[in-house]
Design an enzyme around this catalytic site. Structure first.
Site, short mmCIF file in Angstrom:
data_model
loop_
_atom_site.label_atom_id
_atom_site.label_comp_id
_atom_site.label_asym_id
_atom_site.label_seq_id
_atom_site.Cartn_x
_atom_site.Cartn_y
_atom_site.Cartn_z
N THR B 52 0.73 -1.28 -0.14
CA THR B 52 -0.19 -0.16 0.09
C THR B 52 0.97 1.20 0.02
OG1 THR B 52 -1.43 -1.28 1.19
CG2 THR B 52 -2.05 1.09 1.16
N THR B 128 6.83 -5.11 2.07
CA THR B 128 8.16 -5.20 2.05
C THR B 128 8.71 -6.55 2.60
OG1 THR B 128 7.48 -4.91 4.61
CG2 THR B 128 8.17 -2.80 3.21
N ASP B 129 7.80 -7.61 3.19
CA ASP B 129 8.47 -8.74 3.48
C ASP B 129 9.37 -9.55 2.26
OD1 ASP B 129 7.16 -8.42 5.56
OD2 ASP B 129 6.22 -10.38 5.94
N LYS B 205 16.05 -7.24 3.65
CA LYS B 205 15.07 -6.43 4.81
C LYS B 205 15.82 -6.75 6.27
CE LYS B 205 10.53 -6.05 6.69
NZ LYS B 205 9.09 -6.22 6.57
#
Ligand SMILES: [Zn+2]
Lengths: 616, 382
Positions: B52, B128-129, B205
């Site tokens: 999003t 983002t994962d 990440k």
């Protein structure tokens, strides 16, 4: 003043910090810090969208809609949750329990399943841009017949250090919000209800104490007036005064309105002029610095803008507050001119430019940019316009002494949406039934009076003292109530006045001292000396040793006998009346290490013996 | 429990039996504002996969909706309108943990089509994962003359403090910059001060929730974007716009796996990968597994599985020539993954096996630097 006649309606909202071990949505301690101790800093922008700006006019809105940059101080007692860098933990159940206890004390109905919400707050005081809050209970009652509408559990906001810098130590401390219905009709009633609610809160023993830990907001309106919310009254004693002054303000503003209407006063935004050039060589430093100066004619307002509506506050101050929203320092108006370096000649020129008549008041406002000046001009126009209608609905902030200043328009419906990162909490019958209601402090005070024979005003002080838990512990451990009460209320106060750091004396130290007195190891009279040593870092044991060995009953008896035999002549002269003076002599000899009662008892007996022996 | 929204805005949960049906609420159509875009600015494509970038809150109902349409995005993030004009495409709306190699392929095709159409750059909004996996996948699948920029937000777009705005504005700035490769653009620090530009094959990440979770591993970032000035600074080792000719190689061999070795790991674990075309092992230290696992590794290779060794250290290079176990692994036919990140090695293995039928050549490709994933020199420390 007959407040009922005037249709005064008031309600209060109390915000009280809870004294829980951890914060509401993280496991950090609820400790306030010195900002000098901050260990890190970061900055963020908060973004507001149009609908989040409140009802301020478009120009002001434009001015404020820029993203605002906020700086935050972090500590070794704050974590990523306060930084808005980690999802919140579960709702702190200790804080919820305190809320449920208070809800029960007001006979409220708990919410079956509690949902945490996000309430939009974009003034920077919440790193996330919202405050987490949950409705806990509804429909309570007050002893005076008033109603409590709701209890909410919220997170405390970050403390403003200055301007747009905030300190994160306070963010997230649990805060209970209790809202009454608008059920009060006199200033005194508002004060009494606030006092009662404060007493109920403190009865839990789970609320923070001290300045800033409790804040009350007051909602006020009078007949023909408008609903005004006054934020952040910290001193309980000032509440009645705040209400009185607000009633006065509203009354005066209504009078001004009637006068304006009589004069057929009117304002037109077109009746303003750019007068920047007129002040090119002015002695007023504010106007000289300004990039743009506008003069707005308020037709028919002369004399009314400068009229006092509250101690030290005028309609002019109200208009000025509105202009300040745009970042200007304030305004000038002709009711108070010439002054502030603005000459009569300059005022005349401005009047001429605007074709102003004697009944007109002109407002001068200066901006550091066209945009700022235009924004301020619009704000001045809007506030002056509403003076014709009466009183605008507002949120106001309290000034010292109890007058108030404009802060922002009344918020519309709270802008809330669910906090999806926090699970709802079920309050089932078992949990609600398990909530224990503590003894009210005022009832406790009555009990201290009856059961322990503690004087009425002492009993009241004790019940509302921060040391109440210590007192109750002492009673439980078998200490004489009067001894504990005297030390807590009288001795400590005297030591504090001497400048002794009594905060350094732990509850355990007090108890050890009392137990030593009860065992006869130390005399009651020795307590102040002992506490002085303890406050400066000594243990109770070493303090007792340093103050000299305790003197046994036998030793006291022999001292007494010695003194009596040395002063037999004096005793013969004075008879029983020698007791008082001799008492002083013996006490000096034993240096306070023996209970005065014991000394007096022995002295009395020996004195009688001695008198009996000498009497033929 | 039935959730009731009170007039005050609060939600409460009550027993459904306490509720009485009155009527269905009227659904008010949301006002649609059209935003006129500045046709003089360069055109960028925004392809959304589910991350999003913008959302709208309806305070009346408390509902939060994700925005994908260009107008809606521009209403939510007005700053974007100053950077470029946009063409948007909502390809998928999935959580990034539900990504699959099949979706990478669809995404690669969509991005390829946009570039072929002539846009100045492409922005991919992504959860983002697994953003780093997708960025690596597109790095291998597309030879691109223009920037392909992955962006997301670590803190939800519905909060005034969200990192979405700054990340999006910085991503758009990179998408029209002089860059010519696949990158991830996200916050560089916890402050709203600048974004880092990470190479798609070297990014990871590294934190579950912080804004600056994304970091370049084994090399410095390719550049930075200051905020709010939007100034893009590129390092000289960043691939320049126009260097590569547009090409799409979307084939992937999906029968590939990845396993992390741990002390005491049973050889049975490896049996689960029988029949796989490729397996990446995240070994210990320089790239080791226990001696007891070596026969199993040998068997896999014998039966046609390509096994690549990487290190769970993440930083540093694999070298199986230092210790006996390492030498035994090499003898068994394990390929040293150099300084490749394990998950990048996996994506690369899928791509190599999908595009190169010759096993010898495939082996060689795995050790060749294709898109900056595999560096010849370890120039950068921790
Ligand atoms: Zn914390």
């Amino acid at each position: 003043m007959d407040y009922r006649e005037m249709g005064l309606i008031a309600g209060i909202e109390i915000h009280q910090q809870l004294d829980t071990r951890e914060k509401l949505f993280c496991h950090c301690p609820t400790t306030l810090r010195d900002t000098a101790e901050h260990s890190g800093e970061f900055f963020r922008y908060l973004r507001a969208t149009e609908s989040e700006m409140g009802e301020i006019d478009r120009a002001a809105q434009e001015e404020m809609k820029r993203d605002r940059k906020f700086q935050y101080y972090t500590y070794d007692t704050t974590c990523l949750v306060e930084n808005d860098e980690e999802p919140p933990a579960l709702l702190n159940s200790e804080a919820l329990d305190v809320c449920l206890t208070i809800a029960k004390m007001f006979s409220m109905t708990p919410i079956p399943q509690i949902h945490t919400m996000r309430k939009l707050v974009i003034d920077g005081s919440n790193t996330s841009g919202f405050q987490r809050t949950a409705l806990i209970a509804i429909n309570g009652s007050l002893p005076n017949g008033g109603k409590i509408e709701t209890i909410c559990l919220e997170e405390e906001a970050a403390q403003r250090v200055k301007d747009d810098i905030f300190s994160l130590d306070r963010l997230g401390i649990p805060l209970i919000e209790i809202t009454t219905s608008p059920c009060m009709h006199t200033p005194e009633e508002v004060q009494q209800v606030a006092e009662y609610m404060g007493m109920v809160l403190r009865s839990t023993g789970k609320v923070k104490r001290g300045i800033g830990t409790i804040r009350q907001d007051v909602n006020i309106s009078i007949k023909g007036g408008a609903r005004v919310e006054i934020k952040g009254v910290q001193e309980l004693e000032l509440i009645a005064e705040v209400v009185k002054r607000e009633v006065q303000r509203q009354k005066e503003l209504l009078t001004i309105r009637d006068e304006l209407n009589k004069r057929k006063a009117d304002i037109n935004l077109n009746e303003h002029k750019d007068v920047t050039d007129l002040f090119k060589n002015t002695k007023s430093t504010i106007l000289k610095k300004a990039k743009r100066i506008y003069a707005q004619n308020l037709k028919g307002f002369a004399g009314l803008v400068g009229r006092e509506i509250q101690p030290d506050r005028r309609l002019g101050s109200e208009i000025s507050d509105y202009a300040k929203v745009c970042g200007v320092g304030g305004i000038f108006h002709t009711d108070e001119l010439p002054a502030y370096g603005i000459t009569a000649e300059e005022v005349d020129k401005v009047r001429k430019v605007l074709n102003a008549k004697e009944v007109d008041c002109i407002v001068l406002l200066a901006g550091s940019s066209d945009k700022q000046a235009t924004c301020a001009l619009n704000q001045v126009f809007n506030r002056a316009k509403s003076a014709l209608k009466g009183i605008p609905e507002e949120t106001r902030k309290m000034l010292e002494e109890g007058s108030t200043a404009y802060m922002r328009p009344l918020p519309g419906a709270a802008r809330m949406y669910p906090e999806t990162d926090v699970l709802p909490v079920l309050i089932n019958d078992a949990r609600w039934k398990g909530v224990k209601v503590p003894e009210l402090l005022q009832i406790k005070a009555e009990r201290f009076l009856k059961e322990y024979g503690i004087e009425r005003n002492y009993a009241g002080q004790l019940a509302s003292s921060e040391k109440l838990p210590l007192f109750e512990r002492a009673i439980k451990e078998g200490i004489k109530p009067k001894l504990a009460a005297f030390t807590i209320l009288s001795t400590s106060t005297e030591l504090r006045r001497e400048g002794i750091e009594i905060r350094n004396i732990s509850d355990d130290a007090y108890l050890t001292v009392w137990h030593s007195v009860e065992k006869g190891k130390v005399a009651k009279e020795g307590i102040p000396d002992l506490l002085r040593l303890v406050a400066s870092g000594s243990t109770v044991e070493t303090a007792i040793q340093n103050l000299g060995p305790s003197i046994s009953r036998e030793e006291v008896e022999s001292i007494v006998k010695k003194i009596i035999s040395e002063r037999s002549e004096f005793i013969q002269q004075r008879g029983k009346a020698a007791l008082g003076p001799l008492m002083g002599v013996v006490m000096a000899e034993v240096r306070g290490s023996v209970d005065g009662k014991v000394v007096s008892e022995i002295l009395k007996r020996e004195l009688e013996k001695s008198l009996a022996a000498k009497t033929p | 429990m039935a959730v009731v929204k009170l007039d005050s805005g609060y939600n409460i949960g009550v027993t459904p039996s306490l509720c009485k049906f009155i009527e269905h609420p009227k659904i008010e159509p949301t006002k649609r504002l059209e935003v006129t875009q500045d046709k003089k600015l360069s055109e960028l494509s925004i392809i959304s996969t589910g991350g999003t970038i913008a959302s709208r809150i309806d305070y009346r109902t408390g509902s939060v909706t994700s925005q994908f349409d260009a107008s809606d995005i521009l209403i939510a993030i007005p700053e974007l309108a100053k950077v470029a004009q946009y063409h948007t495409k909502s390809l998928y709306t999935i959580l990034s943990e539900n990504m699959t190699p099949k979706i990478w392929q669809d995404l690669a095709k969509a991005v390829y089509e946009e570039i072929k159409r002539g846009v100045t750059g492409v922005i991919v909004t992504h959860g983002t994962d697994t953003m780093a996996y997708s960025a690596a996948a597109l790095s291998f699948m597309i030879d691109t003359p223009v920037p392909i920029v992955f962006v997301g937000s670590q803190r939800s777009a519905d909060r005034p403090s969200s990192d979405n705005t700054m990340n999006a504005v910085c991503a758009a700035s990179v998408a029209k910059s002089d860059l010519g490769e696949v990158v991830v653009v996200m916050h560089a620090t916890t402050n709203d001060d600048f974004c880092a530009i990470h190479r798609g094959t070297r990014v990871r990440k590294m934190h579950t929730s912080r804004r600056d979770a994304f970091q370049s591993i084994g090399m410095p970032p390719l550049g930075t974007v200051s905020y709010p000035s939007r100034e893009v600074k590129l390092e000289n080792f960043a691939v320049q716009r126009g260097i590569h000719k547009l090409a799409l190689h979307e084939k992937l061999e999906q029968r590939c796996g990845m396993v992390q070795f741990y002390p005491g790991m049973s050889p049975d674990v490896l049996k689960g990968y029988e029949g796989y075309k490729g397996l990446v092992i995240a070994g210990t230290g320089l790239g080791h597994v226990s001696t007891t696992l070596i026969p199993g590794v040998h068997n896999l290779i014998e039966s046609g599985t390509m096994v690549v060794m990487t290190s769970q250290c993440m930083h540093g290079r694999v070298c199986d020539r230092v210790y006996d176990t390492g030498r035994d692994l090499l003898t068994a036919g394990v390929i040293e993954g150099n300084d490749m990140l394990a998950e990048v090695a996996l994506v690369k293995l899928m791509w190599v096996l999908g595009n190169e039928p010759n096993p010898m050549k495939a082996r060689e490709l795995m050790q060749t630097d294709l898109k900056g994933e595999c560096m010849r020199r370890s120039a950068h420390g921790l």
